[in-house]
Scaffold this motif. Structure first.
Motif, PDB file in Angstrom:
ATOM      1  N   ARG A   1      -2.634  18.048  42.092  1.00  0.00           N
ATOM      2  CA  ARG A   1      -3.090  16.832  41.435  1.00  0.00           C
ATOM      3  C   ARG A   1      -3.245  15.705  42.452  1.00  0.00           C
ATOM      4  N   GLY A   2      -2.278  15.634  43.365  1.00  0.00           N
ATOM      5  CA  GLY A   2      -2.340  14.592  44.370  1.00  0.00           C
ATOM      6  C   GLY A   2      -3.481  14.797  45.354  1.00  0.00           C
ATOM      7  N   ARG A   3      -3.726  16.052  45.767  1.00  0.00           N
ATOM      8  CA  ARG A   3      -4.805  16.314  46.714  1.00  0.00           C
ATOM      9  C   ARG A   3      -6.174  16.044  46.098  1.00  0.00           C
ATOM     10  N   PHE A   4      -6.314  16.334  44.802  1.00  0.00           N
ATOM     11  CA  PHE A   4      -7.594  16.030  44.154  1.00  0.00           C
ATOM     12  C   PHE A   4      -7.806  14.526  44.046  1.00  0.00           C
ATOM     13  N   ALA A   5      -6.719  13.827  43.762  1.00  0.00           N
ATOM     14  CA  ALA A   5      -6.832  12.367  43.651  1.00  0.00           C
ATOM     15  C   ALA A   5      -7.213  11.729  44.985  1.00  0.00           C
ATOM     16  N   GLU A   6      -6.753  12.323  46.087  1.00  0.00           N
ATOM     17  CA  GLU A   6      -7.027  11.758  47.414  1.00  0.00           C
ATOM     18  C   GLU A   6      -8.384  12.190  47.965  1.00  0.00           C
ATOM     19  N   GLN A   7      -8.747  13.465  47.772  1.00  0.00           N
ATOM     20  CA  GLN A   7      -9.909  14.022  48.458  1.00  0.00           C
ATOM     21  C   GLN A   7     -11.026  14.457  47.521  1.00  0.00           C
ATOM     22  N   GLY A   8     -10.756  14.472  46.241  1.00  0.00           N
ATOM     23  CA  GLY A   8     -11.759  14.962  45.322  1.00  0.00           C
ATOM     24  C   GLY A   8     -11.845  16.487  45.352  1.00  0.00           C
ATOM     25  N   LEU A   9     -13.025  17.026  45.039  1.00  0.00           N
ATOM     26  CA  LEU A   9     -13.196  18.479  44.966  1.00  0.00           C
ATOM     27  C   LEU A   9     -12.851  19.198  46.270  1.00  0.00           C
ATOM     28  N   PRO A  10     -13.208  18.683  47.461  1.00  0.00           N
ATOM     29  CA  PRO A  10     -12.820  19.378  48.703  1.00  0.00           C
ATOM     30  C   PRO A  10     -11.316  19.561  48.852  1.00  0.00           C
ATOM     31  N   GLY A  11     -10.535  18.721  48.188  1.00  0.00           N
ATOM     32  CA  GLY A  11      -9.086  18.849  48.300  1.00  0.00           C
ATOM     33  C   GLY A  11      -8.533  20.090  47.646  1.00  0.00           C
ATOM     34  N   LEU A  12      -9.333  20.739  46.789  1.00  0.00           N
ATOM     35  CA  LEU A  12      -8.865  21.954  46.115  1.00  0.00           C
ATOM     36  C   LEU A  12      -9.057  23.213  46.969  1.00  0.00           C
ATOM     37  N   PHE A  13      -9.771  23.094  48.075  1.00  0.00           N
ATOM     38  CA  PHE A  13      -9.970  24.257  48.947  1.00  0.00           C
ATOM     39  C   PHE A  13      -8.792  24.390  49.916  1.00  0.00           C
ATOM     40  N   ASP A  14      -8.604  25.598  50.457  1.00  0.00           N
ATOM     41  CA  ASP A  14      -7.554  25.811  51.438  1.00  0.00           C
ATOM     42  C   ASP A  14      -7.857  25.014  52.700  1.00  0.00           C
ATOM     43  N   ARG A  15      -6.834  24.483  53.300  1.00  0.00           N
ATOM     44  CA  ARG A  15      -7.000  23.817  54.580  1.00  0.00           C
ATOM     45  C   ARG A  15      -7.160  24.861  55.691  1.00  0.00           C
ATOM     46  N   LYS A  16      -7.725  24.455  56.761  1.00  0.00           N
ATOM     47  CA  LYS A  16      -7.886  25.354  57.891  1.00  0.00           C
ATOM     48  C   LYS A  16      -6.521  25.729  58.439  1.00  0.00           C
ATOM     49  N   ARG A  17      -6.360  27.019  58.692  1.00  0.00           N
ATOM     50  CA  ARG A  17      -5.084  27.516  59.204  1.00  0.00           C
ATOM     51  C   ARG A  17      -5.212  27.833  60.691  1.00  0.00           C
ATOM     52  N   SER A  18      -4.086  27.745  61.361  1.00  0.00           N
ATOM     53  CA  SER A  18      -4.069  28.100  62.779  1.00  0.00           C
ATOM     54  C   SER A  18      -4.064  29.617  62.915  1.00  0.00           C
ATOM     55  N   GLY A  19      -4.411  30.101  64.081  1.00  0.00           N
ATOM     56  CA  GLY A  19      -4.417  31.534  64.332  1.00  0.00           C
ATOM     57  C   GLY A  19      -5.811  32.107  64.250  1.00  0.00           C
ATOM     58  N   ARG A  20      -5.873  33.401  64.534  1.00  0.00           N
ATOM     59  CA  ARG A  20      -7.153  34.097  64.565  1.00  0.00           C
ATOM     60  C   ARG A  20      -7.681  34.303  63.152  1.00  0.00           C
ATOM     61  N   PRO A  21      -8.934  33.991  62.905  1.00  0.00           N
ATOM     62  CA  PRO A  21      -9.488  34.207  61.558  1.00  0.00           C
ATOM     63  C   PRO A  21      -9.600  35.706  61.269  1.00  0.00           C
ATOM     64  N   PRO A  22      -9.616  36.102  60.003  1.00  0.00           N
ATOM     65  CA  PRO A  22      -9.716  37.530  59.676  1.00  0.00           C
ATOM     66  C   PRO A  22     -11.034  38.119  60.174  1.00  0.00           C
ATOM     67  N   SER A  23     -10.944  39.360  60.644  1.00  0.00           N
ATOM     68  CA  SER A  23     -12.142  40.037  61.166  1.00  0.00           C
ATOM     69  C   SER A  23     -13.008  40.599  60.056  1.00  0.00           C
ATOM     70  N   PHE A  24     -12.409  40.891  58.906  1.00  0.00           N
ATOM     71  CA  PHE A  24     -13.145  41.504  57.807  1.00  0.00           C
ATOM     72  C   PHE A  24     -12.851  40.752  56.522  1.00  0.00           C
ATOM     73  N   ILE A  25     -13.830  40.737  55.658  1.00  0.00           N
ATOM     74  CA  ILE A  25     -13.644  40.115  54.355  1.00  0.00           C
ATOM     75  C   ILE A  25     -13.221  41.185  53.355  1.00  0.00           C
ATOM     76  N   PRO A  26     -12.611  40.808  52.235  1.00  0.00           N
ATOM     77  CA  PRO A  26     -12.174  41.803  51.243  1.00  0.00           C
ATOM     78  C   PRO A  26     -13.294  42.707  50.753  1.00  0.00           C
ATOM     79  N   LEU A  27     -14.528  42.200  50.705  1.00  0.00           N
ATOM     80  CA  LEU A  27     -15.647  43.014  50.234  1.00  0.00           C
ATOM     81  C   LEU A  27     -15.857  44.217  51.139  1.00  0.00           C
ATOM     82  N   GLN A  28     -15.701  44.040  52.448  1.00  0.00           N
ATOM     83  CA  GLN A  28     -15.891  45.156  53.371  1.00  0.00           C
ATOM     84  C   GLN A  28     -14.833  46.235  53.148  1.00  0.00           C
ATOM     85  N   ALA A  29     -13.596  45.812  52.959  1.00  0.00           N
ATOM     86  CA  ALA A  29     -12.535  46.784  52.684  1.00  0.00           C
ATOM     87  C   ALA A  29     -12.810  47.527  51.385  1.00  0.00           C
TER      88      ALA A  29
END
Length: 355
Positions: free
Chosen positions: A33-61
């Motif tokens: 609720r707080g993130r939506f109030a501060e950022q709007g719709l973009p606040g509902l998405f996951d924030r960027k995480r540190s580390g290597r991004p996944p090599s494959f998406i679930p659809l490929q698996a």
């Protein structure tokens, strides 16, 4: 879930009420609720995480798993069954992924316990009297016959032949196991012939009587019967039931008549067709194969016969009756499941009951 939190908040509801109605923790509701109030719709998405991004998406698996659940022949691939390296190669050829390793494919499949490189065989029940024949055998294992308990002087014997036991004379002596070394058996051997091992297993006494013959047939089988029936306690027994499969040496009514003529107190009971697994002597044969003749390393057939006779004595000195747990109730449950999953069997069962 995050959108539901926002929609509830838009209706003016408190965080506690939203948590109660959505089943979420109060802190979770407060966070989104707080993130939506501060950022709007973009606040509902996951924030960027540190580390290597996944090599494959679930659809490929999922696409690789779907490929593993198809027979290779259905996809036009010249394979009998899939392996992880072959699936990885096929995934690249189909454009599912630019590159993927066999270990990655194995990890994907392990999550759903998929093992396309394994297979199990099965067979339809073809004997129209399967249930009746199987019940007779199972009743004998439970020491009953035609609804009556067997007497103390009635015995149940399970018999069969183990064919083509070869004498393989290794070109170099077998080496015993040593420190950090398994037993070593030379692959090259000379053939010293083969024999058949016939055995009669007393189901309730765990006692085996066996003999070796050059080949199987009516006469070798009757030799085994004579060997057993001439010994006590079978010679003076009221009845001795012989459980046999449908091998050519003892198949059909002629074989039953032949046995009854030679030994009036012997009763032949056949297992259903393709149901040798109901014959307990097969358990003994599996023990013989694992403990007495594997690895096969004999100079001649005399040594093979000596090993089998010695193992028979060793087995009889220590064996206990098999704890056979498959009963007629289990049989009925099994047949009921087959009726539900086999097309056409329900109609056959209904017709049989009607008749």
């Amino acid at each position: 879930m995050r959108a539901h939190v926002v929609l509830h908040a838009a209706r003016g509801r408190s965080n506690a009420r939203i948590a109660r109605e959505t089943g979420l923790h109060l802190d979770t509701v407060r966070t989104w609720r707080g993130r939506f109030a501060e950022q709007g719709l973009p606040g509902l998405f996951d924030r960027k995480r540190s580390g290597r991004p996944p090599s494959f998406i679930p659809l490929q698996a999922a696409q690789v798993k779907a490929l593993a659940c198809q027979l290779p022949a259905e996809t036009g691939t010249a394979l009998a069954r899939w392996s992880c390296p072959e699936l990885a190669r096929e995934a690249v050829e189909r454009g599912i992924a630019d590159t993927v390793s066999a270990s990655t494919v194995r990890r994907w499949l392990s999550r759903d316990a998929l093992k396309p490189w394994q297979h199990r065989s099965w067979i339809f029940i073809t004997d129209p009297d399967f249930s009746a024949k199987a019940e007779r055998v199972l009743d004998l294992y439970a020491r009953t016959w035609q609804g009556r308990a067997l007497g103390a002087d009635e015995y149940v014997i399970s018999a069969d032949e183990k064919t083509s036991i070869q004498a393989r004379c290794r070109c170099h002596p077998t080496l015993a196991p040593g420190r950090a070394r398994a037993m070593r058996v030379n692959h090259t051997y000379g053939r010293g012939g083969a024999l058949a091992y016939l055995a009669a297993y007393d189901v309730h006494r765990a006692y085996v009587s066996g003999r070796c013959e050059p080949r199987t047939g009516i006469d070798p089988f009757m030799n085994l019967v004579a060997q057993v029936m001439s010994q006590e306690p079978y010679a003076s027994a009221t009845r001795v039931f012989w459980i046999l499969d449908n091998g050519s040496s003892h198949r059909g009514k002629k074989a039953a008549d032949r046995l009854a003529t030679a030994f009036p107190n012997a009763v032949m009971v056949h297992t259903p067709v393709h149901a040798s697994w109901l014959n307990q002597v097969e358990i003994y044969f599996s023990v013989v194969q694992r403990k007495a003749v594997s690895p096969n390393d004999f100079t001649d057939l005399t040594q093979v016969e000596g090993r089998l006779r010695a193992f028979e004595d060793r087995y009889n000195a220590a064996a206990q009756p098999s704890q056979w747990r498959f009963t007629t109730s289990d049989l009925n449950d099994l047949l009921a499941r087959l009726d539900r999953h086999t097309p056409g069997r329900q109609d056959q069962s209904s017709a049989a009951l009607t008749a």
